[in-house]
Design a protein around this motif. Sequence first.
Motif, short mmCIF file in Angstrom:
data_model
loop_
_atom_site.label_atom_id
_atom_site.label_comp_id
_atom_site.label_asym_id
_atom_site.label_seq_id
_atom_site.Cartn_x
_atom_site.Cartn_y
_atom_site.Cartn_z
N THR A 67 0.85 -1.18 0.00
CA THR A 67 0.00 0.00 0.00
C THR A 67 0.89 1.24 0.00
OG1 THR A 67 -0.15 0.02 2.43
CG2 THR A 67 -1.89 -1.14 1.22
N ARG A 93 -7.37 0.53 -6.90
CA ARG A 93 -7.61 1.83 -6.27
C ARG A 93 -9.12 2.00 -6.23
NH1 ARG A 93 -4.39 4.61 -9.63
NH2 ARG A 93 -2.84 5.14 -8.09
N ILE A 101 -5.31 4.85 1.20
CA ILE A 101 -5.27 3.47 1.68
C ILE A 101 -4.30 3.39 2.86
CG2 ILE A 101 -3.42 2.79 0.10
CD1 ILE A 101 -4.88 0.09 -0.24
N MET A 113 -8.54 -4.55 2.82
CA MET A 113 -7.90 -3.26 2.99
C MET A 113 -8.67 -2.35 3.93
SD MET A 113 -7.08 -2.61 -0.97
CE MET A 113 -8.28 -3.81 -1.49
N TYR A 115 -9.17 1.36 4.16
CA TYR A 115 -9.01 2.41 3.17
C TYR A 115 -9.52 3.75 3.70
CZ TYR A 115 -7.74 2.61 -1.82
OH TYR A 115 -7.10 2.80 -3.02
#
Length: 175
Positions: A67, A93, A101, A113, A115
């Motif tokens: 990331t 993305r 992120i 993730m 984010y």
Amino acid sequence: SWRSPYQHDLSMQNGLLHGAEIYAGRYALYDVSSSLSNPRFLGSVRTPRTFTHNTWPTYDDKYCVTTDERSSGPMGIYDISARGNPRFVAQYRTGSSRAVIHNAYVNDYIAHMAYYSEGHRCVDISNPRQPREVGDYDSSSATSGFSGAWGCHCFQPSGIVYLSDISRGLLVLKP
């Protein structure tokens, strides 16, 4: 102990250290199978937004995700089958160009993730060249910046994901 280059975050698996060299903007592989105190550099690659925040390999050591904790920073996917030559394969993305992120973890070829303002994202990377979002939960009404999902833990046998949100606290999800 580690002197240089600075490792912001790292993961280790099967004798490989996957380094997030944030200020160098690169993902680096080191062999630590013989000695943790004397890692042997294998190879590196620059990450898409050159601010490598974290790394996490797939369970079979074929791929690793990174990331870049910047606006519009993606999760990068790398083929690490040639240890001395990690190769960028694709990126994922989401959200606005201002989305940031934080961390990504891989469990059975699903990348989870945190984010920030875009919440928790689940991305199928079983075809690493074509990552595909398969789930999401936005825990924040923020539209940019460092509010919202800060971390996720996706390794429970039940499939439950623990999501830490900066404002709301702990959330328990079943993707």
